[in-house]
Motif scaffolding. Sequence first.
Motif, PDB file in Angstrom:
ATOM      1  N   VAL A  62      -4.375   4.119   6.277  1.00 21.53           N
ATOM      2  CA  VAL A  62      -4.530   5.571   6.379  1.00 21.53           C
ATOM      3  C   VAL A  62      -3.514   6.275   5.469  1.00 21.53           C
ATOM      4  O   VAL A  62      -3.836   7.257   4.789  1.00 21.53           O
ATOM      5  CB  VAL A  62      -4.358   6.024   7.842  1.00 21.53           C
ATOM      6  CG1 VAL A  62      -4.277   7.548   7.933  1.00 21.53           C
ATOM      7  CG2 VAL A  62      -5.505   5.494   8.695  1.00 21.53           C
ATOM      8  N   THR A  63      -2.294   5.748   5.430  1.00 18.45           N
ATOM      9  CA  THR A  63      -1.252   6.353   4.599  1.00 18.45           C
ATOM     10  C   THR A  63      -1.637   6.332   3.126  1.00 18.45           C
ATOM     11  O   THR A  63      -1.468   7.320   2.404  1.00 18.45           O
ATOM     12  CB  THR A  63       0.084   5.632   4.810  1.00 18.45           C
ATOM     13  OG1 THR A  63       0.500   5.777   6.174  1.00 18.45           O
ATOM     14  CG2 THR A  63       1.166   6.195   3.899  1.00 18.45           C
ATOM     15  N   VAL A  64      -2.151   5.183   2.640  1.00 18.95           N
ATOM     16  CA  VAL A  64      -2.489   5.098   1.216  1.00 18.95           C
ATOM     17  C   VAL A  64      -3.703   5.963   0.888  1.00 18.95           C
ATOM     18  O   VAL A  64      -3.795   6.522  -0.209  1.00 18.95           O
ATOM     19  CB  VAL A  64      -2.706   3.631   0.779  1.00 18.95           C
ATOM     20  CG1 VAL A  64      -4.071   3.093   1.212  1.00 18.95           C
ATOM     21  CG2 VAL A  64      -2.558   3.497  -0.732  1.00 18.95           C
ATOM     22  N   LEU A  65      -4.635   6.115   1.825  1.00 20.53           N
ATOM     23  CA  LEU A  65      -5.774   7.008   1.596  1.00 20.53           C
ATOM     24  C   LEU A  65      -5.301   8.457   1.478  1.00 20.53           C
ATOM     25  O   LEU A  65      -5.740   9.193   0.579  1.00 20.53           O
ATOM     26  CB  LEU A  65      -6.779   6.875   2.735  1.00 20.53           C
ATOM     27  CG  LEU A  65      -7.750   5.706   2.666  1.00 20.53           C
ATOM     28  CD1 LEU A  65      -8.557   5.594   3.952  1.00 20.53           C
ATOM     29  CD2 LEU A  65      -8.681   5.855   1.472  1.00 20.53           C
TER      30      LEU A  65
ATOM     31  N   LEU B  31       0.828  -1.200   0.000  1.00 17.84           N
ATOM     32  CA  LEU B  31       0.000   0.000   0.000  1.00 17.84           C
ATOM     33  C   LEU B  31       0.864   1.252   0.000  1.00 17.84           C
ATOM     34  O   LEU B  31       0.499   2.277  -0.585  1.00 17.84           O
ATOM     35  CB  LEU B  31      -0.907   0.024   1.230  1.00 17.84           C
ATOM     36  CG  LEU B  31      -1.994  -1.048   1.336  1.00 17.84           C
ATOM     37  CD1 LEU B  31      -2.699  -0.925   2.683  1.00 17.84           C
ATOM     38  CD2 LEU B  31      -2.983  -0.964   0.192  1.00 17.84           C
ATOM     39  N   CYS B  32       1.998   1.163   0.657  1.00 19.03           N
ATOM     40  CA  CYS B  32       2.887   2.321   0.809  1.00 19.03           C
ATOM     41  C   CYS B  32       4.118   2.249  -0.088  1.00 19.03           C
ATOM     42  O   CYS B  32       4.636   3.286  -0.515  1.00 19.03           O
ATOM     43  CB  CYS B  32       3.331   2.455   2.267  1.00 19.03           C
ATOM     44  SG  CYS B  32       1.966   2.544   3.432  1.00 19.03           S
ATOM     45  N   GLU B  33       4.596   1.043  -0.357  1.00 15.63           N
ATOM     46  CA  GLU B  33       5.804   0.881  -1.160  1.00 15.63           C
ATOM     47  C   GLU B  33       5.550  -0.156  -2.245  1.00 15.63           C
ATOM     48  O   GLU B  33       5.887  -1.329  -2.082  1.00 15.63           O
ATOM     49  CB  GLU B  33       6.982   0.448  -0.283  1.00 15.63           C
ATOM     50  CG  GLU B  33       7.361   1.481   0.776  1.00 15.63           C
ATOM     51  CD  GLU B  33       8.556   1.029   1.593  1.00 15.63           C
ATOM     52  OE1 GLU B  33       9.244   0.074   1.167  1.00 15.63           O
ATOM     53  OE2 GLU B  33       8.790   1.611   2.655  1.00 15.63           O
ATOM     54  N   PRO B  34       4.961   0.235  -3.370  1.00 17.28           N
ATOM     55  CA  PRO B  34       4.714  -0.720  -4.451  1.00 17.28           C
ATOM     56  C   PRO B  34       6.019  -1.171  -5.088  1.00 17.28           C
ATOM     57  O   PRO B  34       7.061  -0.536  -4.894  1.00 17.28           O
ATOM     58  CB  PRO B  34       3.847   0.082  -5.435  1.00 17.28           C
ATOM     59  CG  PRO B  34       4.150   1.511  -5.136  1.00 17.28           C
ATOM     60  CD  PRO B  34       4.459   1.576  -3.678  1.00 17.28           C
TER      61      PRO B  34
ATOM     62  N   LYS C  49       0.368   2.230 -13.249  1.00 14.63           N
ATOM     63  CA  LYS C  49       0.756   0.963 -12.638  1.00 14.63           C
ATOM     64  C   LYS C  49       1.004   1.114 -11.139  1.00 14.63           C
ATOM     65  O   LYS C  49       0.709   0.199 -10.368  1.00 14.63           O
ATOM     66  CB  LYS C  49       2.010   0.409 -13.314  1.00 14.63           C
ATOM     67  CG  LYS C  49       1.740  -0.293 -14.635  1.00 14.63           C
ATOM     68  CD  LYS C  49       2.991  -0.965 -15.148  1.00 14.63           C
ATOM     69  CE  LYS C  49       2.716  -1.719 -16.442  1.00 14.63           C
ATOM     70  NZ  LYS C  49       3.924  -2.403 -16.937  1.00 14.63           N
ATOM     71  N   GLU C  50       1.555   2.247 -10.741  1.00 15.55           N
ATOM     72  CA  GLU C  50       1.776   2.470  -9.320  1.00 15.55           C
ATOM     73  C   GLU C  50       0.449   2.457  -8.563  1.00 15.55           C
ATOM     74  O   GLU C  50       0.311   1.815  -7.517  1.00 15.55           O
ATOM     75  CB  GLU C  50       2.490   3.797  -9.091  1.00 15.55           C
ATOM     76  CG  GLU C  50       2.723   4.096  -7.612  1.00 15.55           C
ATOM     77  CD  GLU C  50       3.117   5.528  -7.341  1.00 15.55           C
ATOM     78  OE1 GLU C  50       3.720   5.771  -6.286  1.00 15.55           O
ATOM     79  OE2 GLU C  50       2.811   6.409  -8.179  1.00 15.55           O
ATOM     80  N   ILE C  51      -0.547   3.153  -9.107  1.00 20.32           N
ATOM     81  CA  ILE C  51      -1.851   3.202  -8.448  1.00 20.32           C
ATOM     82  C   ILE C  51      -2.498   1.824  -8.471  1.00 20.32           C
ATOM     83  O   ILE C  51      -3.071   1.369  -7.472  1.00 20.32           O
ATOM     84  CB  ILE C  51      -2.759   4.234  -9.140  1.00 20.32           C
ATOM     85  CG1 ILE C  51      -2.038   5.578  -9.269  1.00 20.32           C
ATOM     86  CG2 ILE C  51      -4.054   4.409  -8.352  1.00 20.32           C
ATOM     87  CD1 ILE C  51      -2.794   6.598 -10.122  1.00 20.32           C
ATOM     88  N   ALA C  52      -2.401   1.133  -9.624  1.00 16.43           N
ATOM     89  CA  ALA C  52      -3.023  -0.187  -9.751  1.00 16.43           C
ATOM     90  C   ALA C  52      -2.393  -1.202  -8.813  1.00 16.43           C
ATOM     91  O   ALA C  52      -3.080  -2.075  -8.280  1.00 16.43           O
ATOM     92  CB  ALA C  52      -2.922  -0.671 -11.200  1.00 16.43           C
ATOM     93  N   ALA C  53      -1.077  -1.091  -8.587  1.00 15.68           N
ATOM     94  CA  ALA C  53      -0.418  -2.015  -7.667  1.00 15.68           C
ATOM     95  C   ALA C  53      -0.910  -1.805  -6.238  1.00 15.68           C
ATOM     96  O   ALA C  53      -1.171  -2.762  -5.505  1.00 15.68           O
ATOM     97  CB  ALA C  53       1.100  -1.834  -7.740  1.00 15.68           C
ATOM     98  N   ARG C  54      -1.038  -0.550  -5.828  1.00 18.65           N
ATOM     99  CA  ARG C  54      -1.566  -0.261  -4.484  1.00 18.65           C
ATOM    100  C   ARG C  54      -3.017  -0.747  -4.370  1.00 18.65           C
ATOM    101  O   ARG C  54      -3.416  -1.281  -3.331  1.00 18.65           O
ATOM    102  CB  ARG C  54      -1.490   1.236  -4.197  1.00 18.65           C
ATOM    103  CG  ARG C  54      -0.054   1.784  -4.116  1.00 18.65           C
ATOM    104  CD  ARG C  54      -0.090   3.296  -3.911  1.00 18.65           C
ATOM    105  NE  ARG C  54       1.191   3.933  -4.101  1.00 18.65           N
ATOM    106  CZ  ARG C  54       1.947   4.449  -3.126  1.00 18.65           C
ATOM    107  NH1 ARG C  54       1.542   4.353  -1.879  1.00 18.65           N
ATOM    108  NH2 ARG C  54       3.095   5.037  -3.384  1.00 18.65           N
TER     109      ARG C  54
END
Length: 470
Positions: A305-308, A256-259, A269-274
């Motif tokens: 919370v971090t990814v939100l 969620l924080c480090e893809p 891709k970064e968003i899709a991985a998270r």
Amino acid sequence: SPDFLKLFLNHTTMHGQPPTFDMFSRFCFPSDPERSLASIVLQKLPQMGSPGDPTSLLVDFADTLIDLWHQCLSERYYGPIYHLVSLLLYTLDLNAVEVAPHILSSLIPVCATTCRLVALPRLNSADGDLSGHPDAVVRQLCLNIDVTQCLSVLYLAASGCLPQPLQNPTSSDQPQDTPQLEFWKTMELDFVLTMLSPKNPEEDWSAMMILLRTSVAPHSIGPIPSSATNSTNRRSEAKNADAVAATLIDCVSSFLCEPPKWATPRSAKEIAARLAALRTLMAFATGHFGARQIAESDVAIPRLVTVLCWALDRLYDSDLPLSPEPQAGAGRPPDERGDSMELDHPNVESAGGMEAHGTSEGLTDVSAEVTDAAPDSMSLLHQIIAQGTRLLHFLVTDHRTSDAANISTKLAASHGGSQRYFLTLARLNFAEEDLVLEAGIDAETVELAHELLELAVTPDEGDEISEMFD
């Protein structure tokens, strides 16, 4: 039967290629150079199946393919593996529910061993790229073995082992030996973690993420530790299941924080991985055991919370679309699976998790979760915001998880966690649907954020926050 023989003879691995049977005629085991794989299969066909049981033919045929696959590994003869796996995929696709439960004990080990032949050199490399590996044998393995294809076989088998929707859940304390549990008893945690390494390409990493979503059971998520029949060991078995769950939740939530590095910053891709990691956590939460384990985790909620907070930052940093349209239904993942199977999580009433809160989702095809053809970045961000908010709200408010969540303590132990939480909820609470960037944040998400904010602050603090956004 003649119909099955016709299907077998006409099967082809890919469009425009020779039939698989013709390909089998080109391969001979080093230990038996006089017989081709085609002649071996044809010789065994008449003995396959039993009268009155049409599915037994498929089971016997699958067993034959797995035996040939195992012999390929034993003799280090990897050329035929791709074609064997392709035909096995086709066989399972004909009737996975009837076939898969009968081949688990042989399929899973041979499949995991095959994947490791490529995955382990990836782990030992600098960045997972084996195209320039100094060992010619390793380079050849990469040409002969399609790891994504092997994981697709596991996913199809796991899907065929899921409890049927009308199947009554067990009420006993000790889980029944259902096909689903047998699958995950045979699967090894070490293999799962190996395939979740960020050094794997996105297709393989994503495939394991999706495969894990089929593991949600009343008493476990992921691989199930070997159990003993002695009732005195039940407490230690439960602890082992807890340890496996904690390990998986730690691993999955970390993305969620480090893809992975292939999910380059500021790319879709970064968003899709998270989002893939978030969906797997949501799948875990569809069962009471998984939901409780996520709530008890020291890292899952702070990372959520971090990814939100990250997703909202990215959303407001996005370029304005030329033709903005509200993303209808952003709270639920759209159907991006084409012709793939749709499987709702079984036994939702007994699971006691997020299914009761309307969070069920179909499982995504293993080859299409993280791709450049995914929806645009803004749509993916809206999905992270909606689904992440729903998961957080469930963990904090449901009576079965709220005490374990203890969100204030966990966020206080996370650097800047409490500040991110208040900021995220406030921004969602005051999102305006008529603004372009916020148009995809649906009313349900805003309402859930409002409820969380009311729980987190006093009335006076709420008034102060409201004044900041006026």
